[in-house]
Design a protein around this motif. Structure first.
Motif, PDB file in Angstrom:
ATOM      1  N   SER A   1       0.844  -1.184   0.000  1.00 54.85           N
ATOM      2  CA  SER A   1       0.000   0.000   0.000  1.00 54.85           C
ATOM      3  C   SER A   1       0.884   1.241   0.000  1.00 54.85           C
ATOM      4  O   SER A   1       1.965   1.241   0.576  1.00 54.85           O
ATOM      5  CB  SER A   1      -0.877  -0.004   1.245  1.00 54.85           C
ATOM      6  OG  SER A   1      -1.585   1.196   1.333  1.00 54.85           O
TER       7      SER A   1
ATOM      8  N   LYS B   1      -0.413   4.035   1.185  1.00 50.63           N
ATOM      9  CA  LYS B   1      -1.014   4.849   2.236  1.00 50.63           C
ATOM     10  C   LYS B   1      -1.091   4.038   3.523  1.00 50.63           C
ATOM     11  O   LYS B   1      -1.024   2.819   3.505  1.00 50.63           O
ATOM     12  CB  LYS B   1      -2.413   5.312   1.828  1.00 50.63           C
ATOM     13  CG  LYS B   1      -2.366   6.275   0.662  1.00 50.63           C
ATOM     14  CD  LYS B   1      -3.678   6.946   0.445  1.00 50.63           C
ATOM     15  CE  LYS B   1      -3.523   7.960  -0.682  1.00 50.63           C
ATOM     16  NZ  LYS B   1      -4.773   8.657  -0.930  1.00 50.63           N
TER      17      LYS B   1
ATOM     18  N   THR C   1     -10.820   0.859   4.931  1.00 47.93           N
ATOM     19  CA  THR C   1     -11.161   2.277   4.787  1.00 47.93           C
ATOM     20  C   THR C   1     -11.827   2.499   3.441  1.00 47.93           C
ATOM     21  O   THR C   1     -11.904   1.581   2.618  1.00 47.93           O
ATOM     22  CB  THR C   1      -9.893   3.163   4.849  1.00 47.93           C
ATOM     23  OG1 THR C   1      -9.146   3.000   3.631  1.00 47.93           O
ATOM     24  CG2 THR C   1      -9.003   2.816   6.045  1.00 47.93           C
ATOM     25  N   ASP C   2     -12.263   3.731   3.206  1.00 48.56           N
ATOM     26  CA  ASP C   2     -12.822   4.088   1.902  1.00 48.56           C
ATOM     27  C   ASP C   2     -11.786   3.928   0.793  1.00 48.56           C
ATOM     28  O   ASP C   2     -12.136   3.831  -0.373  1.00 48.56           O
ATOM     29  CB  ASP C   2     -13.342   5.528   1.910  1.00 48.56           C
ATOM     30  CG  ASP C   2     -14.582   5.691   2.770  1.00 48.56           C
ATOM     31  OD1 ASP C   2     -15.243   4.673   3.068  1.00 48.56           O
ATOM     32  OD2 ASP C   2     -14.888   6.833   3.139  1.00 48.56           O
ATOM     33  N   GLU C   3     -10.506   3.925   1.171  1.00 46.24           N
ATOM     34  CA  GLU C   3      -9.419   3.801   0.192  1.00 46.24           C
ATOM     35  C   GLU C   3      -8.886   2.371   0.113  1.00 46.24           C
ATOM     36  O   GLU C   3      -7.837   2.131  -0.474  1.00 46.24           O
ATOM     37  CB  GLU C   3      -8.302   4.777   0.542  1.00 46.24           C
ATOM     38  CG  GLU C   3      -8.812   6.210   0.523  1.00 46.24           C
ATOM     39  CD  GLU C   3      -7.701   7.216   0.518  1.00 46.24           C
ATOM     40  OE1 GLU C   3      -6.653   6.956  -0.088  1.00 46.24           O
ATOM     41  OE2 GLU C   3      -7.893   8.275   1.138  1.00 46.24           O
TER      42      GLU C   3
END
Length: 67
Positions: A3, A5, A49-51
């Motif tokens: 990832s 992030k 998460t939304d991501e």
């Protein structure tokens, strides 16, 4: 796939973002905040998460910005 992030856990309640870029990639993140740095360490946990599913970095200390 790694990832790019991270999801931050702990630290000050007023951090502006809990999802942050991982720069540079590594086991620790240093986030500038209120005249200092908040330090976060990579854990083995993940957060949905939304991501997407992101690695959790947990707060472990605050340091001052060197003058």
């Amino acid at each position: 796939m790694a990832s790019s992030k991270a999801f931050l856990v702990g630290g000050p309640d007023d951090l502006p973002e809990r999802v942050v870029p991982i720069t540079p990639p590594g086991s620790e993140l240093k986030i500038p905040h209120r005249g200092g740095y908040e330090h976060f360490r990579l854990t083995s946990r993940h957060e949905e998460t939304d991501e997407g599913r992101l690695p959790i970095y947990e707060w472990f200390e605050r340091t001052a910005i060197a003058e």
